[in-house]
Scaffold this motif. Structure first.
Motif, PDB file in Angstrom:
ATOM      1  N   ARG A  28      40.945  32.627  19.017  1.00 44.57           N
ATOM      2  CA  ARG A  28      39.595  33.172  18.892  1.00 44.57           C
ATOM      3  C   ARG A  28      39.648  34.411  18.008  1.00 44.57           C
ATOM      4  NH1 ARG A  28      39.359  32.898  24.992  1.00 44.57           N
ATOM      5  NH2 ARG A  28      38.150  31.055  25.450  1.00 44.57           N
ATOM      6  N   SER A  29      38.484  34.774  17.481  1.00 53.11           N
ATOM      7  CA  SER A  29      38.380  36.067  16.813  1.00 53.11           C
ATOM      8  C   SER A  29      38.421  37.153  17.892  1.00 53.11           C
ATOM      9  CB  SER A  29      37.068  36.168  16.031  1.00 53.11           C
ATOM     10  OG  SER A  29      35.965  36.205  16.927  1.00 53.11           O
ATOM     11  N   LEU A  30      38.688  38.360  17.485  1.00 55.90           N
ATOM     12  CA  LEU A  30      38.693  39.471  18.432  1.00 55.90           C
ATOM     13  C   LEU A  30      37.323  39.594  19.090  1.00 55.90           C
ATOM     14  CD1 LEU A  30      40.029  41.877  19.789  1.00 55.90           C
ATOM     15  CD2 LEU A  30      39.485  43.234  17.753  1.00 55.90           C
ATOM     16  N   ASN A  31      36.264  39.486  18.307  1.00 55.07           N
ATOM     17  CA  ASN A  31      34.913  39.574  18.849  1.00 55.07           C
ATOM     18  C   ASN A  31      34.672  38.478  19.890  1.00 55.07           C
ATOM     19  OD1 ASN A  31      32.049  40.811  18.389  1.00 55.07           O
ATOM     20  ND2 ASN A  31      31.759  38.599  18.465  1.00 55.07           N
ATOM     21  N   SER A  32      35.037  37.239  19.551  1.00 53.95           N
ATOM     22  CA  SER A  32      34.833  36.125  20.481  1.00 53.95           C
ATOM     23  C   SER A  32      35.641  36.313  21.759  1.00 53.95           C
ATOM     24  CB  SER A  32      35.212  34.804  19.819  1.00 53.95           C
ATOM     25  OG  SER A  32      34.305  34.497  18.790  1.00 53.95           O
ATOM     26  N   GLU A  33      36.825  36.859  21.638  1.00 57.72           N
ATOM     27  CA  GLU A  33      37.657  37.102  22.822  1.00 57.72           C
ATOM     28  C   GLU A  33      37.003  38.133  23.736  1.00 57.72           C
ATOM     29  OE1 GLU A  33      40.914  36.481  25.375  1.00 57.72           O
ATOM     30  OE2 GLU A  33      40.215  35.332  23.654  1.00 57.72           O
ATOM     31  N   ILE A  34      36.498  39.208  23.163  1.00 61.19           N
ATOM     32  CA  ILE A  34      35.838  40.242  23.965  1.00 61.19           C
ATOM     33  C   ILE A  34      34.596  39.672  24.643  1.00 61.19           C
ATOM     34  CG2 ILE A  34      34.591  42.438  23.853  1.00 61.19           C
ATOM     35  CD1 ILE A  34      36.615  43.254  21.618  1.00 61.19           C
ATOM     36  N   VAL A  35      33.790  38.906  23.914  1.00 63.82           N
ATOM     37  CA  VAL A  35      32.596  38.290  24.498  1.00 63.82           C
ATOM     38  C   VAL A  35      32.998  37.351  25.630  1.00 63.82           C
ATOM     39  CG1 VAL A  35      30.681  36.692  24.048  1.00 63.82           C
ATOM     40  CG2 VAL A  35      31.158  38.551  22.438  1.00 63.82           C
ATOM     41  N   HIS A  36      34.012  36.532  25.400  1.00 61.05           N
ATOM     42  CA  HIS A  36      34.484  35.599  26.427  1.00 61.05           C
ATOM     43  C   HIS A  36      34.914  36.356  27.690  1.00 61.05           C
ATOM     44  CE1 HIS A  36      36.625  32.371  28.414  1.00 61.05           C
ATOM     45  NE2 HIS A  36      37.680  33.148  28.463  1.00 61.05           N
ATOM     46  N   LEU A  37      35.717  37.388  27.531  1.00 63.20           N
ATOM     47  CA  LEU A  37      36.202  38.140  28.682  1.00 63.20           C
ATOM     48  C   LEU A  37      35.064  38.821  29.437  1.00 63.20           C
ATOM     49  CD1 LEU A  37      39.436  39.637  27.117  1.00 63.20           C
ATOM     50  CD2 LEU A  37      39.299  37.869  28.890  1.00 63.20           C
ATOM     51  N   LEU A  38      34.078  39.328  28.713  1.00 65.31           N
ATOM     52  CA  LEU A  38      32.918  39.942  29.372  1.00 65.31           C
ATOM     53  C   LEU A  38      32.113  38.901  30.141  1.00 65.31           C
ATOM     54  CD1 LEU A  38      31.742  42.425  26.607  1.00 65.31           C
ATOM     55  CD2 LEU A  38      32.655  43.018  28.867  1.00 65.31           C
ATOM     56  N   GLU A  39      31.928  37.720  29.554  1.00 63.93           N
ATOM     57  CA  GLU A  39      31.191  36.660  30.241  1.00 63.93           C
ATOM     58  C   GLU A  39      31.918  36.215  31.504  1.00 63.93           C
ATOM     59  OE1 GLU A  39      30.748  33.832  27.055  1.00 63.93           O
ATOM     60  OE2 GLU A  39      28.735  34.564  26.579  1.00 63.93           O
ATOM     61  N   VAL A  40      33.236  36.100  31.435  1.00 64.87           N
ATOM     62  CA  VAL A  40      34.024  35.725  32.611  1.00 64.87           C
ATOM     63  C   VAL A  40      33.897  36.807  33.682  1.00 64.87           C
ATOM     64  CG1 VAL A  40      36.385  35.391  33.473  1.00 64.87           C
ATOM     65  CG2 VAL A  40      35.632  34.244  31.376  1.00 64.87           C
ATOM     66  N   ALA A  41      34.002  38.063  33.291  1.00 61.17           N
ATOM     67  CA  ALA A  41      33.953  39.171  34.239  1.00 61.17           C
ATOM     68  C   ALA A  41      32.582  39.313  34.893  1.00 61.17           C
ATOM     69  CB  ALA A  41      34.326  40.476  33.539  1.00 61.17           C
ATOM     70  N   LEU A  42      31.527  39.068  34.122  1.00 56.65           N
ATOM     71  CA  LEU A  42      30.172  39.278  34.639  1.00 56.65           C
ATOM     72  C   LEU A  42      29.584  38.047  35.322  1.00 56.65           C
ATOM     73  CD1 LEU A  42      28.662  41.334  31.697  1.00 56.65           C
ATOM     74  CD2 LEU A  42      29.422  42.175  33.921  1.00 56.65           C
ATOM     75  N   GLY A  43      30.169  36.896  35.088  1.00 54.22           N
ATOM     76  CA  GLY A  43      29.648  35.670  35.680  1.00 54.22           C
ATOM     77  C   GLY A  43      28.505  35.109  34.859  1.00 54.22           C
ATOM     78  N   PRO A  44      27.925  34.016  35.342  1.00 56.35           N
ATOM     79  CA  PRO A  44      26.866  33.350  34.579  1.00 56.35           C
ATOM     80  C   PRO A  44      25.614  34.222  34.457  1.00 56.35           C
ATOM     81  CG  PRO A  44      27.182  32.290  36.710  1.00 56.35           C
ATOM     82  CD  PRO A  44      28.239  33.336  36.579  1.00 56.35           C
ATOM     83  N   ALA A  45      24.945  34.065  33.325  1.00 54.84           N
ATOM     84  CA  ALA A  45      23.693  34.791  33.102  1.00 54.84           C
ATOM     85  C   ALA A  45      22.601  34.208  33.989  1.00 54.84           C
ATOM     86  CB  ALA A  45      23.287  34.690  31.638  1.00 54.84           C
ATOM     87  N   VAL A  46      21.699  35.053  34.458  1.00 52.09           N
ATOM     88  CA  VAL A  46      20.585  34.613  35.269  1.00 52.09           C
ATOM     89  C   VAL A  46      19.346  34.623  34.390  1.00 52.09           C
ATOM     90  CG1 VAL A  46      19.167  35.136  37.291  1.00 52.09           C
ATOM     91  CG2 VAL A  46      21.625  35.582  37.344  1.00 52.09           C
ATOM     92  N   GLU A  47      18.692  33.471  34.301  1.00 54.02           N
ATOM     93  CA  GLU A  47      17.474  33.349  33.497  1.00 54.02           C
ATOM     94  C   GLU A  47      16.294  33.908  34.306  1.00 54.02           C
ATOM     95  OE1 GLU A  47      17.127  31.807  30.394  1.00 54.02           O
ATOM     96  OE2 GLU A  47      19.279  31.499  30.231  1.00 54.02           O
TER      97      GLU A  47
END
Length: 52
Positions: A28-47
């Protein structure tokens, strides 16, 4: 991502190196890795507009 925000982020050198290595390992790009890790840490988005 349909909407994106740019931020400036300061990281300790050792953390940056760990993120770069993780991104390389995950192909992954560095940006994509950071986004991925944040999404994993925060859990699914709530609509807001979920209808029953």
């Amino acid at each position: 991502m349909e909407d994106e925000k740019r931020i400036s982020l300061r990281l300790p050198t050792d953390l940056h190196a760990r993120l770069v290595e993780a991104a390389r390992s995950d192909r992954r790009s560095l940006n994509s890795e950071i986004v991925h890790l944040l999404e994993v840490a925060l859990g699914p988005a709530v609509e807001d507009d979920q209808s029953p």
